[in-house]
Design a protein around this motif. Structure first.
Motif, PDB file in Angstrom:
ATOM      1  N   LEU A  25       6.571   3.552  -4.845  1.00  0.00           N
ATOM      2  CA  LEU A  25       7.572   2.668  -4.269  1.00  0.00           C
ATOM      3  C   LEU A  25       8.869   2.741  -5.065  1.00  0.00           C
ATOM      4  CD1 LEU A  25       8.411   0.488  -2.258  1.00  0.00           C
ATOM      5  CD2 LEU A  25       7.361  -1.222  -3.779  1.00  0.00           C
ATOM      6  N   ASN A  26       8.756   2.866  -6.376  1.00  0.00           N
ATOM      7  CA  ASN A  26       9.936   2.971  -7.226  1.00  0.00           C
ATOM      8  C   ASN A  26      10.817   4.146  -6.803  1.00  0.00           C
ATOM      9  OD1 ASN A  26      11.480   2.467  -9.842  1.00  0.00           O
ATOM     10  ND2 ASN A  26      10.741   4.542 -10.199  1.00  0.00           N
ATOM     11  N   ILE A  81      15.349  -0.984 -10.848  1.00  0.00           N
ATOM     12  CA  ILE A  81      14.667  -0.521  -9.634  1.00  0.00           C
ATOM     13  C   ILE A  81      13.155  -0.618  -9.821  1.00  0.00           C
ATOM     14  CG2 ILE A  81      14.412   1.345  -7.952  1.00  0.00           C
ATOM     15  CD1 ILE A  81      17.086   2.449  -8.872  1.00  0.00           C
ATOM     16  N   LEU A  82      12.672  -0.240 -11.009  1.00  0.00           N
ATOM     17  CA  LEU A  82      11.241  -0.368 -11.281  1.00  0.00           C
ATOM     18  C   LEU A  82      10.836  -1.843 -11.252  1.00  0.00           C
ATOM     19  CD1 LEU A  82       8.484   0.744 -12.049  1.00  0.00           C
ATOM     20  CD2 LEU A  82       9.233   0.816 -14.450  1.00  0.00           C
ATOM     21  N   MET A  83      11.689  -2.701 -11.792  1.00  0.00           N
ATOM     22  CA  MET A  83      11.386  -4.136 -11.746  1.00  0.00           C
ATOM     23  C   MET A  83      11.344  -4.626 -10.300  1.00  0.00           C
ATOM     24  SD  MET A  83      13.237  -7.251 -13.819  1.00  0.00           S
ATOM     25  CE  MET A  83      12.747  -6.567 -15.396  1.00  0.00           C
ATOM     26  N   MET A 107       6.447  -5.090  -4.404  1.00  0.00           N
ATOM     27  CA  MET A 107       5.174  -4.453  -4.086  1.00  0.00           C
ATOM     28  C   MET A 107       4.169  -5.486  -3.606  1.00  0.00           C
ATOM     29  SD  MET A 107       3.486  -1.314  -4.637  1.00  0.00           S
ATOM     30  CE  MET A 107       3.244  -1.435  -2.877  1.00  0.00           C
ATOM     31  N   PHE A 108       4.263  -6.698  -4.159  1.00  0.00           N
ATOM     32  CA  PHE A 108       3.319  -7.759  -3.805  1.00  0.00           C
ATOM     33  C   PHE A 108       4.006  -8.896  -3.050  1.00  0.00           C
ATOM     34  CE2 PHE A 108       1.624  -5.532  -7.498  1.00  0.00           C
ATOM     35  CZ  PHE A 108       0.419  -5.096  -6.958  1.00  0.00           C
ATOM     36  N   ASN A 109       5.215  -8.624  -2.569  1.00  0.00           N
ATOM     37  CA  ASN A 109       5.963  -9.602  -1.774  1.00  0.00           C
ATOM     38  C   ASN A 109       5.942 -10.989  -2.411  1.00  0.00           C
ATOM     39  OD1 ASN A 109       7.188  -8.176   0.339  1.00  0.00           O
ATOM     40  ND2 ASN A 109       5.265  -8.048   1.473  1.00  0.00           N
ATOM     41  N   ALA A 110       6.297 -11.005  -3.714  1.00  0.00           N
ATOM     42  CA  ALA A 110       6.339 -12.275  -4.437  1.00  0.00           C
ATOM     43  C   ALA A 110       7.411 -13.183  -3.850  1.00  0.00           C
ATOM     44  CB  ALA A 110       6.626 -12.019  -5.918  1.00  0.00           C
ATOM     45  N   GLU A 132      -1.927  -1.041   1.223  1.00  0.00           N
ATOM     46  CA  GLU A 132      -1.567  -1.460   2.575  1.00  0.00           C
ATOM     47  C   GLU A 132      -0.050  -1.504   2.754  1.00  0.00           C
ATOM     48  OE1 GLU A 132      -3.457  -5.193   3.198  1.00  0.00           O
ATOM     49  OE2 GLU A 132      -5.486  -4.343   3.411  1.00  0.00           O
ATOM     50  N   LEU A 133       0.637  -2.071   1.772  1.00  0.00           N
ATOM     51  CA  LEU A 133       2.079  -2.176   1.903  1.00  0.00           C
ATOM     52  C   LEU A 133       2.746  -0.805   1.818  1.00  0.00           C
ATOM     53  CD1 LEU A 133       4.443  -4.853   0.950  1.00  0.00           C
ATOM     54  CD2 LEU A 133       4.948  -2.655  -0.088  1.00  0.00           C
ATOM     55  N   LEU A 134       2.229   0.061   0.943  1.00  0.00           N
ATOM     56  CA  LEU A 134       2.851   1.377   0.789  1.00  0.00           C
ATOM     57  C   LEU A 134       2.714   2.204   2.067  1.00  0.00           C
ATOM     58  CD1 LEU A 134       4.396   3.079  -1.262  1.00  0.00           C
ATOM     59  CD2 LEU A 134       2.213   4.096  -1.957  1.00  0.00           C
ATOM     60  N   VAL A 135       1.621   2.045   2.794  1.00  0.00           N
ATOM     61  CA  VAL A 135       1.469   2.735   4.080  1.00  0.00           C
ATOM     62  C   VAL A 135       2.603   2.335   5.020  1.00  0.00           C
ATOM     63  CG1 VAL A 135       0.062   2.874   6.175  1.00  0.00           C
ATOM     64  CG2 VAL A 135      -1.022   3.087   3.933  1.00  0.00           C
TER      65      VAL A 135
END
Length: 336
Positions: A93-94, A139-141, A147-150, A321-324
């Protein structure tokens, strides 16, 4: 009631001290225990290698930080606790986010600007010794957060910009590809966060060399507490808040009634030496059992590793799931 997803990262470049415990660890563990909170806590070891180039320090700090949170009572049934490097989807994702992030946004990052200003002040090339890890770590942050939709990210005021950047990048992605895949995170500032003072009365910080280690034997703790700066007032001479950090540190570990009694004794002339004995004992009441748990974990690293791997397995279900969805949005998908 929909749970609020809260995400916190801890960089693995040092050993936590008393200030970290009071200001971050204790309140985060208490918050994670709330029924309406879904907590994500990760060891940010990829962030660690941006500034720390000592491999053994990164390794030892990762173990120590994990053991600290576990010993302090982190409930891994309620909290998704994982090591950043165990979630390869974050790095995928990064890269995708890097491809859609404007360079101008990165140019405005506080850490990069501070490094450039330092170089200019020293008559160096603006980018002297600035590596891409420092330049692009916002960007990594961002990848860590979205990634987890915080929903919320608890940060100090010096970190607000990073969450704002995460919002900008997530919003840009959603707009460009016409899909609301990412939640836009909100900054969570706790105005009541305790900033523990150190031995010299300044904020407790490793950079000032004024910290008290978190996990000490009673004898070691007393020796550390004895280094707290005081004035030359003799026993039986009234002593008041503002004259020594003893007052503030005791307050961080005592109930209001206990602190009131401690302050009263000092106001009435309690000797500094006796006050330091009371302070060391009060800290020990809260930390002695945690100290035993910490050293037990350090002596059994496989226990820590098993917990981290279980947390990573839990986190990766959602990450995959999110990365898909993300890869499909940008056109990276199977041909049939």
């Amino acid at each position: 009631m929909k749970k609020q997803r809260v995400l916190t990262g801890v960089t693995t470049t040092g050993i936590p001290h008393l200030g970290n415990y009071v200001g971050a660890i204790r309140p985060a563990i208490r918050a994670a225990a709330q029924d309406n909170v879904e907590s994500y806590l990760f060891l940010a070891n990829y962030h660690g290698i941006i500034k720390c180039h000592e491999p053994e320090q990164i390794h030892q700090s990762t173990q120590a930080v994990a053991a600290t949170w576990l010993a302090c009572g982190l409930d891994t049934e309620r909290t998704t606790f994982y090591r950043q490097s165990d979630i390869p989807e974050i790095l995928e994702l990064n890269w995708i986010l890097t491809c859609i992030t404007g360079k101008g946004l990165m140019n405005r990052a506080h850490a990069y600007k501070a490094a450039v200003d330092k170089n200019l002040a020293e008559n160096q090339d603006p980018d002297f010794e600035i590596e891409m890890g420092l330049y692009s770590y916002p960007i990594l942050m961002t990848a860590d957060i979205i990634m987890f939709n915080a929903h919320t990210v608890p940060v100090g005021r010096d970190q607000i910009q990073h969450v704002e950047m995460a919002r900008d990048i997530a919003q840009r992605f959603n707009h460009r590809f016409g899909k609301n895949i990412f939640t836009l995170p909100e900054v969570q500032i706790d105005e009541n966060v305790e900033l523990l003072v150190g031995l010299d009365g300044r904020k407790m910080s490793k950079s000032y060399g004024n910290t008290i280690e978190l996990f000490l034997t009673p004898k070691q703790r007393q020796k550390a507490v004895n280094k707290i700066v005081t004035n030359l007032k003799e026993p039986n001479v009234p002593k008041f808040k503002g004259e020594s950090a003893i007052f503030e540190i005791y307050q961080a570990f005592a109930t209001p009634d206990e602190y009131a009694e401690f302050e009263k004794q000092l106001n009435e002339g309690l000797a500094w030496g006796e006050a330091k004995k009371l302070l060391a004992a009060k800290i020990g009441e809260e930390l002695d059992d945690k100290t035993d748990a910490y050293h037990d974990l350090i002596a059994n690293p496989k226990r820590i590793e098993d917990i981290l791997q279980a947390g990573a397995a839990k986190a990766r279900v959602q990450a995959r799931e999110l990365l898909v969805e993300v890869k499909d949005a940008v056109g990276i998908r199977t041909l049939a």
